[in-house]
Design an enzyme around this catalytic site. Sequence first.
Site: not given
Length: 415
Positions: A105, A217, A219-220, A222
Site C-alpha cells: 500500500k 460512503g 466515493g468510488n 459506495g
Amino acid sequence: MAEQNLFEEVKRHLCSCSADLQITPNLEAVMKLPMRELHVSIPVRMDDGSLRAFSGFRVQYNDALGPTKGGIRFHPDETIDTIRGLAAIMTWKCALHNLPLGGAKGGVICNPKKMSQGEIERLSRAYIQAISHFIGPDRDIPAPDVYTDSSVMAWMMDEYSRIFRKTTFGVITGKPLSLGGSEGREDATARGGWFIVREAVKDLGIILEGARVAVQGFGNVGSHAARIGQGEYSVQVVAVSDSSGGVYAKDGLDIRALLDHKEKTGSVRDFSGARNITNEELIGLDVDILIPAALENVITLDNASQVRARLIAEFANGPVSGDADALLHARGIPILPDILCNGGGVIVSYLEMVQNFNLDHWEGEEVNRRLEKKMVDAYKVVHDLASRNHVPMRQAAYTIAVGRVVKAMKYRGWV
Ligand code: GLU
C-alpha cells in the site's frame, strides 16, 4: 471516539488464526512486520509559486506469493501505521482470492480536495519519481484507492514510462480504458462485493429484493455499491452518506438522481425528498444490510451496540475495529470481512495486469465473468471453513489466507 490503530487491529486478526495454523511465536513475529517500506519527502511547486514538501510512503508487506499489489491513497489523515495495516490487508486479500500477488500500500499525506488538478498532477508525478526504483510491473504494482482515480493512475504510468523510457502499462492498474485500463475496473470493488452479499444472504435467509440497505460512503466504492444494489439487485437503498453527512428516505433513495445531485452540489446532503442524517445515525439505522464503504474504523466500541442491521458487508478496508468485531459477533450480527468482500478491485486489477502483459483488451462480460467466479469461489471456501469450525467468517478468511502465505514462505525456504 477512541483512536484506533489499523496496523494493531490487523495484527490481532492474524493472531486469531495462529493456533489453527500452528504458527510458532517466532514465525508470527516475522509475519507481523512489513518486509520493506520506503518513506519519501516529495517537493511540489504549488500554483501560487510556493514550494511544499509532502510526506509519502510505500509499504511492501509480504511478497511470498508474488509481486506486491495495492493502492495509493491521498489523504490528510494518512499515517504510516494505517498504510502498514492496509498493506497487510492487501497481502491476505490477494492470498484469499488465489492471486499470484503479495500485498502493498502507498499513501501521501495531502488534501486533494484543497488542491488544483495541476497540483495533484505534479504531486502524482513527483511521488512516482521518488518511488520509481521501488516499484515495477514484476515487483510492486500500485492502483487507485481513497481519493486517487484513473487520471492519477495515467499520470503515474506516464511518469514511470518516461523515467524508464518505455511505455509500461503493467506498472499500475486502474488506468483509463484508452491507456491500458480494463473494462469493469471502475466498479469492480462494488460489483465484487455484491456477489459476496448475494451468496451470503442465501445462507442467512435474507431476501435481497426489497432488502433495506444503508451505504456509508459515496466515493468510488459506495456510489457504485448503491447504484448496483438498486439497479441490479432491486434492493432499497434507504440511506447513504459521504464525508459531509448523509441522507435518509424511508422508501428508498433514487440513486441516479442522487448521483446527479452530488455532481452538482458536491455532497449528498439536502437531496429533495430525503432527510439529512449524520454518519452516526446511518450506522444505527434499522436496515437489513449495512455497507461501510469509506474509511477504516468507522464501527467501533462507541457505536457497535447501536447497529441494528442483520448483516454487515465490509466494502471498505478495516471499517470495523477489533473490539467492535467481537461485540457484533457476540450480538449475532454476521460480518462479511473486507479481505473477502472487497477483493473485486484487486481481482480486476490482476486481470488488467494479465491483459497488459499480453497487450490485450477483453470485453466487459469476460472481465465480469472471471470476477464473479473468483468471488463466488472465495465465498464458498470461507463459508465452508467458518461453518465447519464454528468461527466468524473473518477468522476463517484469515486462516485460509495466512495459511497460503505461510506455505509459500516455506516452499521458498524463508522460514
Ligand atoms: N485499493 C484497492 C483495495 O484496497 C485495490 C487495490 C489494487 O487494485 O491493487 O483493494
